[in-house]
Motif scaffolding. Structure first.
Motif, PDB file in Angstrom:
ATOM      1  N   GLY A   1      10.140   3.424  -1.538  1.00 16.09           N
ATOM      2  CA  GLY A   1       8.856   3.183  -2.180  1.00 16.09           C
ATOM      3  C   GLY A   1       8.177   1.883  -1.809  1.00 16.09           C
ATOM      4  N   ILE A   2       8.525   1.272  -0.666  1.00 19.02           N
ATOM      5  CA  ILE A   2       7.918  -0.028  -0.334  1.00 19.02           C
ATOM      6  C   ILE A   2       6.547   0.126   0.335  1.00 19.02           C
ATOM      7  N   GLN A   3       6.157   1.371   0.652  1.00 21.41           N
ATOM      8  CA  GLN A   3       4.836   1.705   1.189  1.00 21.41           C
ATOM      9  C   GLN A   3       4.643   1.324   2.657  1.00 21.41           C
ATOM     10  N   SER A   4       4.989   0.117   3.041  1.00 18.17           N
ATOM     11  CA  SER A   4       4.851  -0.277   4.442  1.00 18.17           C
ATOM     12  C   SER A   4       6.109  -1.013   4.877  1.00 18.17           C
TER      13      SER A   4
ATOM     14  N   LEU B   1       9.447   5.918   2.384  1.00 22.85           N
ATOM     15  CA  LEU B   1       8.638   4.709   2.247  1.00 22.85           C
ATOM     16  C   LEU B   1       7.658   4.781   1.079  1.00 22.85           C
ATOM     17  N   SER B   2       7.144   5.977   0.824  1.00 26.84           N
ATOM     18  CA  SER B   2       6.146   6.131  -0.245  1.00 26.84           C
ATOM     19  C   SER B   2       6.776   6.419  -1.599  1.00 26.84           C
ATOM     20  N   GLY B   3       8.079   6.678  -1.618  1.00 32.38           N
ATOM     21  CA  GLY B   3       8.756   6.986  -2.880  1.00 32.38           C
ATOM     22  C   GLY B   3       8.434   8.360  -3.414  1.00 32.38           C
ATOM     23  N   GLU B   4       8.144   9.312  -2.525  1.00 34.87           N
ATOM     24  CA  GLU B   4       7.719  10.646  -2.964  1.00 34.87           C
ATOM     25  C   GLU B   4       8.872  11.568  -3.336  1.00 34.87           C
ATOM     26  N   PHE B   5      10.096  11.231  -2.986  1.00 38.77           N
ATOM     27  CA  PHE B   5      11.230  12.025  -3.441  1.00 38.77           C
ATOM     28  C   PHE B   5      11.428  11.793  -4.937  1.00 38.77           C
ATOM     29  N   SER B   6      12.088  12.734  -5.595  1.00 31.35           N
ATOM     30  CA  SER B   6      12.339  12.564  -7.026  1.00 31.35           C
ATOM     31  C   SER B   6      13.288  11.394  -7.297  1.00 31.35           C
ATOM     32  N   GLU B   7      14.118  11.068  -6.308  1.00 33.68           N
ATOM     33  CA  GLU B   7      14.986   9.897  -6.372  1.00 33.68           C
ATOM     34  C   GLU B   7      15.249   9.436  -4.947  1.00 33.68           C
ATOM     35  N   CYS B   8      15.714   8.214  -4.788  1.00 36.10           N
ATOM     36  CA  CYS B   8      15.959   7.691  -3.443  1.00 36.10           C
ATOM     37  C   CYS B   8      16.991   8.569  -2.742  1.00 36.10           C
ATOM     38  N   PRO B   9      16.681   9.069  -1.539  1.00 36.28           N
ATOM     39  CA  PRO B   9      17.568  10.008  -0.861  1.00 36.28           C
ATOM     40  C   PRO B   9      18.707   9.353  -0.083  1.00 36.28           C
ATOM     41  N   VAL B  10      18.783   8.025  -0.072  1.00 32.31           N
ATOM     42  CA  VAL B  10      19.860   7.316   0.622  1.00 32.31           C
ATOM     43  C   VAL B  10      20.452   6.272  -0.310  1.00 32.31           C
TER      44      VAL B  10
END
Length: 204
Positions: A172-175, A156-165
């Motif tokens: 990365g939508i935060q909420s 949700l926060s986009g903390e991975f280096s790239e989208c994991p799915v």
């Protein structure tokens, strides 16, 4: 309460404030049925707080349903046909395929893009189980060194280096919003789409 779950509750709201909150699971019976010692603590806390359901109609989370078969959103082993499929035994990092077996996969979630979210249950301590994601459109299995709740937070926060799915709806939508499966069934039975509020015909 697990600190990570507290953070997730700040990012993940119930679609309907008056809706169902969590599910009750016979964890001992579930562990015996699935042949594990127990389950990760953060996952059990998530189930207690949210239960089985969907995040933004994009990611679906399952729970153990001991003594039942064929129930929707049920925590299960990777199906036999998937374990036998050569295409499923594809790893983004080849050495991970040598260390991990599809026989040990326990599926706790899926996405709209048919990605599978699993634990590798080869270890005795559930809190140390690696989290494995099958990216249908991303090159196969990848191991993430985090728990289920942390995975959702980082998605949700986009903390991975790239989208994991493969499905980037939540990236990365935060909420986001969560709908318990029982609520979804109850509302659909009234002829209403719980996400849009529009009239639906579930026999179409």
């Amino acid at each position: 309460m697990h600190d990570l779950l507290r953070r997730l509750r700040g990012s993940l709201a119930l679609l309907h404030e008056e809706g169902e909150r969590g599910d009750v699971v016979d964890w001992r019976a579930a562990a015996a049925e699935l042949q594990v010692e127990s389950f990760p603590e953060d996952y059990m806390e998530f189930v207690s707080a949210f239960g089985a359901g969907t995040i933004e109609e994009s990611l679906f989370i399952s729970i153990p349903r001991p003594g039942t078969t064929g129930e929707p959103l049920s925590l299960t082993r990777l199906p036999g046909h998937a374990r036998r499929s050569a295409s499923m035994n594809t790893w983004q990092e080849a050495d991970e395929g040598l260390r991990n077996s599809l026989e040990d996969m326990l599926v706790w979630g899926q996405t709209n893009s048919a990605d599978m979210l699993c634990w590798v249950t080869s270890g005795a301590d559930p809190d140390q189980w690696p989290l494995a994601v099958w990216e249908r459109h991303g090159g196969g299995w990848k191991i993430h060194k985090c728990g289920m709740v942390e995975f959702l937070l980082k998605l949700l926060s986009g903390e991975f280096s790239e989208c994991p799915v493969s499905d980037e709806t939540l990236w990365g939508i935060q909420s986001a919003r969560f709908l318990n499966f029982r609520d979804e069934e109850r509302i659909i039975d009234t002829g209403i789409d719980p996400w849009t509020g529009r009239t639906v015909n579930r026999f179409d």
